[in-house]
Design a protein around this motif. Structure first.
Motif, PDB file in Angstrom:
ATOM      1  N   GLN A  25       0.868  -1.149   0.151  1.00 54.51           N
ATOM      2  CA  GLN A  25      -0.181  -0.116  -0.007  1.00 54.51           C
ATOM      3  C   GLN A  25       0.928   1.165   0.101  1.00 54.51           C
ATOM      4  O   GLN A  25       1.557   1.250   1.008  1.00 54.51           O
ATOM      5  CB  GLN A  25      -0.806  -0.117   1.268  1.00 54.51           C
ATOM      6  CG  GLN A  25      -1.907   1.053   1.446  1.00 54.51           C
ATOM      7  CD  GLN A  25      -3.056   1.290   0.196  1.00 54.51           C
ATOM      8  OE1 GLN A  25      -3.484   0.151  -0.114  1.00 54.51           O
ATOM      9  NE2 GLN A  25      -3.228   2.183  -0.220  1.00 54.51           N
ATOM     10  N   GLN A  29      -2.461   4.176  -3.339  1.00 52.94           N
ATOM     11  CA  GLN A  29      -3.215   3.267  -4.014  1.00 52.94           C
ATOM     12  C   GLN A  29      -2.410   1.811  -3.256  1.00 52.94           C
ATOM     13  O   GLN A  29      -1.498   1.728  -2.996  1.00 52.94           O
ATOM     14  CB  GLN A  29      -3.135   3.412  -5.251  1.00 52.94           C
ATOM     15  CG  GLN A  29      -1.791   3.352  -6.010  1.00 52.94           C
ATOM     16  CD  GLN A  29      -1.890   4.003  -7.274  1.00 52.94           C
ATOM     17  OE1 GLN A  29      -2.813   4.081  -7.920  1.00 52.94           O
ATOM     18  NE2 GLN A  29      -0.528   4.637  -7.593  1.00 52.94           N
ATOM     19  N   LEU A  45      -3.431  -1.782  -9.974  1.00 54.93           N
ATOM     20  CA  LEU A  45      -3.404  -0.636  -9.062  1.00 54.93           C
ATOM     21  C   LEU A  45      -4.844  -0.645  -8.414  1.00 54.93           C
ATOM     22  O   LEU A  45      -5.777  -0.289  -9.379  1.00 54.93           O
ATOM     23  CB  LEU A  45      -3.002   0.700  -9.582  1.00 54.93           C
ATOM     24  CG  LEU A  45      -1.429   0.988 -10.266  1.00 54.93           C
ATOM     25  CD1 LEU A  45      -1.258   2.082 -10.719  1.00 54.93           C
ATOM     26  CD2 LEU A  45      -0.556   0.541  -9.145  1.00 54.93           C
ATOM     27  N   ASP A  46      -4.816  -0.644  -7.308  1.00 56.28           N
ATOM     28  CA  ASP A  46      -6.385  -0.486  -6.583  1.00 56.28           C
ATOM     29  C   ASP A  46      -7.480  -1.521  -7.346  1.00 56.28           C
ATOM     30  O   ASP A  46      -8.449  -1.052  -7.565  1.00 56.28           O
ATOM     31  CB  ASP A  46      -6.983   1.076  -6.635  1.00 56.28           C
ATOM     32  CG  ASP A  46      -6.436   1.683  -5.325  1.00 56.28           C
ATOM     33  OD1 ASP A  46      -5.780   1.183  -4.635  1.00 56.28           O
ATOM     34  OD2 ASP A  46      -6.563   3.006  -5.717  1.00 56.28           O
ATOM     35  N   ASP A 106       3.119   8.922  -7.580  1.00 58.04           N
ATOM     36  CA  ASP A 106       3.338   7.786  -6.797  1.00 58.04           C
ATOM     37  C   ASP A 106       4.843   7.189  -6.830  1.00 58.04           C
ATOM     38  O   ASP A 106       4.964   6.552  -7.877  1.00 58.04           O
ATOM     39  CB  ASP A 106       2.358   6.595  -6.784  1.00 58.04           C
ATOM     40  CG  ASP A 106       2.383   5.815  -5.678  1.00 58.04           C
ATOM     41  OD1 ASP A 106       3.369   5.615  -4.945  1.00 58.04           O
ATOM     42  OD2 ASP A 106       1.218   5.043  -5.515  1.00 58.04           O
ATOM     43  N   THR A 161      -5.150   6.263 -14.722  1.00 51.94           N
ATOM     44  CA  THR A 161      -6.259   5.317 -14.303  1.00 51.94           C
ATOM     45  C   THR A 161      -7.379   5.501 -15.013  1.00 51.94           C
ATOM     46  O   THR A 161      -7.679   6.585 -15.619  1.00 51.94           O
ATOM     47  CB  THR A 161      -6.535   4.933 -12.846  1.00 51.94           C
ATOM     48  OG1 THR A 161      -6.856   6.290 -12.258  1.00 51.94           O
ATOM     49  CG2 THR A 161      -5.179   4.552 -12.204  1.00 51.94           C
TER      50      THR A 161
END
Length: 281
Positions: A25, A29, A45-46, A106, A161
């Protein structure tokens, strides 16, 4: 063992899994990496598939090369997202590029992609070490960078995303206005816009918002391995650029697998009912 990404209406895209390589984590995400039975590594991702190692070019090539070849002289390029390095890798295939900036929020995506995934072909490490003279990596908010950097770009590529949840900001009218302002006198903006069949409403919303801002807006689709294809893309134009025409001479310098510049016109095929919805006033 298997991994399935579930889309609306009970539709799923799944892979047989040999092993889970990691799950962690980050501040933003949940990141998972798997080894699949037939497609190499799978980045999630997620809970949503980002790419598969063997076939990722089916996403990165149509995201990058149509706009790069349609622009008469793409020298300065901004990539928002795309921390796996695949999009910037494709951008730097173009000899016209003087500077390409990748802004990824990120840092853990970058680190995991660099250490475990490898589709960047060593590019991310070179960026980290300042050894790529035409490339730059910035860990930060791409939205804020685009709005506040003061730079002007020939091409802006948003490798985000899906257009649902937190990423919806990247498909808003306000964001598009900031992107338009960040383009030079002649510029192209491109984003992926989700599954043609399963995110149709999100595609329509993004298209309508872009039409409020850009001089012209084009839509196209492409079959992407690992996604609920066909997958949609939206292109915003600033100034006098015809996205239906590309530079085939420059295309000869590229080594491509999926996107065929000589068949550029096939990009614009869209299911009849979706086209009618997009073109409806």
């Amino acid at each position: 063992m298997h991994f399935i990404e579930w889309y609306p209406r009970g539709y799923g895209v799944g892979f047989k899994i040999k092993s889970k390589l990691l799950e962690t984590q980050s501040k933003f995400q949940r990141i998972e990496l798997y080894e699949t039975e037939g497609f190499g590594k799978l980045l999630v991702l997620d809970g949503t598939v980002q790419l598969v190692e063997h076939g990722e070019e089916s996403y990165h090539e149509p995201l990058v090369h149509p706009v790069m070849l349609a622009h008469p002289n793409p020298r300065r390029v901004l990539v928002i997202g795309g921390g796996d390095g695949g999009t910037l890798r494709e951008v730097l295939k173009h000899k016209t590029v003087k500077k390409a900036t990748l802004v990824e929020i990120d840092d853990m995506v970058v680190e995991i992609s660099m250490l475990y995934l490898g589709i960047d072909r060593g590019l991310l490490e070179r960026l980290m070490k300042k050894e790529e003279p035409r490339g730059e990596l910035i860990i930060g908010d791409g939205v804020e960078y685009m709005k506040n950097s003061g730079e002007k770009f020939d091409v802006i590529i948003v490798d985000s995303t899906d257009p649902v949840g937190p990423a919806k900001l990247l498909f808003s009218e306000e964001f598009y206005r900031n992107a338009y302002d960040a383009l030079g006198e002649k510029g192209l903006y491109i984003t992926q816009a989700g599954s043609v069949y399963l995110f149709t409403n999100e595609l329509l919303d993004a298209y309508k918002n872009m039409k409020k801002v850009f001089d012209r807006v084009y839509y196209f689709s492409f079959p992407v391995i690992g996604y609920a294809s066909p997958w949609s893309f939206l292109v915003g134009v600033k100034g006098e650029i015809d996205f239906t025409k590309i530079d085939l001479e420059r295309a000869k310098e590229l080594e491509l697998i999926y996107y065929d510049p000589e068949k550029h016109e096939t990009l614009f095929q869209m299911p009849k009912y979706v086209r009618e919805l997009l073109e409806k006033d």
